[in-house]
Design a protein around this motif. Structure first.
Motif, PDB file in Angstrom:
ATOM      1  N   THR A  51       0.781  -1.190  -0.033  1.00 41.85           N
ATOM      2  CA  THR A  51      -0.261  -0.155   0.085  1.00 41.85           C
ATOM      3  C   THR A  51       0.933   1.138   0.156  1.00 41.85           C
ATOM      4  O   THR A  51       2.134   1.439   0.392  1.00 41.85           O
ATOM      5  N   ALA A  52       0.234   2.288  -0.359  1.00 39.53           N
ATOM      6  CA  ALA A  52       0.894   3.776  -0.250  1.00 39.53           C
ATOM      7  C   ALA A  52       1.145   3.821   1.108  1.00 39.53           C
ATOM      8  O   ALA A  52       2.436   4.471   1.176  1.00 39.53           O
ATOM      9  N   GLY A  53       0.706   3.635   2.050  1.00 42.42           N
ATOM     10  CA  GLY A  53       0.916   4.052   3.299  1.00 42.42           C
ATOM     11  C   GLY A  53       2.200   3.161   3.861  1.00 42.42           C
ATOM     12  O   GLY A  53       3.204   3.644   4.594  1.00 42.42           O
ATOM     13  N   GLU A  54       2.254   2.072   3.484  1.00 44.99           N
ATOM     14  CA  GLU A  54       3.354   1.109   3.759  1.00 44.99           C
ATOM     15  C   GLU A  54       4.548   1.556   3.036  1.00 44.99           C
ATOM     16  O   GLU A  54       5.667   1.687   3.651  1.00 44.99           O
ATOM     17  N   GLN A  55       4.459   2.153   1.768  1.00 50.18           N
ATOM     18  CA  GLN A  55       5.530   2.569   0.943  1.00 50.18           C
ATOM     19  C   GLN A  55       6.220   3.935   1.705  1.00 50.18           C
ATOM     20  O   GLN A  55       7.274   4.041   1.883  1.00 50.18           O
ATOM     21  N   ALA A  56       5.308   4.683   2.253  1.00 54.20           N
ATOM     22  CA  ALA A  56       5.795   5.810   3.027  1.00 54.20           C
ATOM     23  C   ALA A  56       6.410   5.394   4.242  1.00 54.20           C
ATOM     24  O   ALA A  56       7.613   6.040   4.734  1.00 54.20           O
ATOM     25  N   PHE A  57       5.998   4.489   4.992  1.00 54.41           N
ATOM     26  CA  PHE A  57       6.615   3.987   6.162  1.00 54.41           C
ATOM     27  C   PHE A  57       8.038   3.276   6.048  1.00 54.41           C
ATOM     28  O   PHE A  57       8.818   3.811   6.489  1.00 54.41           O
ATOM     29  N   TYR A  58       7.931   2.503   4.523  1.00 53.52           N
ATOM     30  CA  TYR A  58       9.372   2.120   4.405  1.00 53.52           C
ATOM     31  C   TYR A  58      10.262   3.267   4.165  1.00 53.52           C
ATOM     32  O   TYR A  58      11.691   3.274   4.448  1.00 53.52           O
ATOM     33  N   ALA A  59       9.910   4.244   3.265  1.00 52.49           N
ATOM     34  CA  ALA A  59      10.706   5.461   2.961  1.00 52.49           C
ATOM     35  C   ALA A  59      11.202   6.052   4.204  1.00 52.49           C
ATOM     36  O   ALA A  59      12.259   6.669   4.268  1.00 52.49           O
ATOM     37  N   GLU A  60      10.280   6.259   5.310  1.00 53.22           N
ATOM     38  CA  GLU A  60      10.543   7.187   6.499  1.00 53.22           C
ATOM     39  C   GLU A  60      11.622   6.333   7.485  1.00 53.22           C
ATOM     40  O   GLU A  60      12.590   7.029   7.877  1.00 53.22           O
TER      41      GLU A  60
END
Length: 91
Positions: free
Chosen positions: A19-28
């Protein structure tokens, strides 16, 4: 900025959504790679690493003679100890 992605699990071959949220978490967190396993396979892998799915084997303690269980195949070339005797030998 991020969009949901459909990925294929390397263990079971099923598709799962990154998900987009998971991708943001990974990037963070600074993670460089996308996940390669679905949530079920990730959980199973974590459980096996934590010993929850360990296969236990019956043995007899070389010190006190009580039955015990160990997470490895006992061999006759080395003594096997129960938890109490093993702790006593470590000290």
């Amino acid at each position: 900025m991020y969009e949901d992605k459909t990925l294929v699990c390397r263990d079971c071959g099923k598709e799962f959504v990154f998900t987009a949220g998971e991708q943001a978490f990974y990037a963070e967190k600074g993670f460089q790679n996308e996940p390669t396993r679905c949530k079920d396979c990730r959980n199973a892998r974590k459980a096996s690493r934590n010993g929850e799915a360990r296969e236990m084997h019956d043995a007899i303690c070389a010190e006190c003679g009580r039955p015990t269980r160990v997470p490895f195949v006992p061999k006759n070339d080395r003594p096997i100890y129960c938890s109490e005797c093993f702790a006593a030998h470590r000290q």
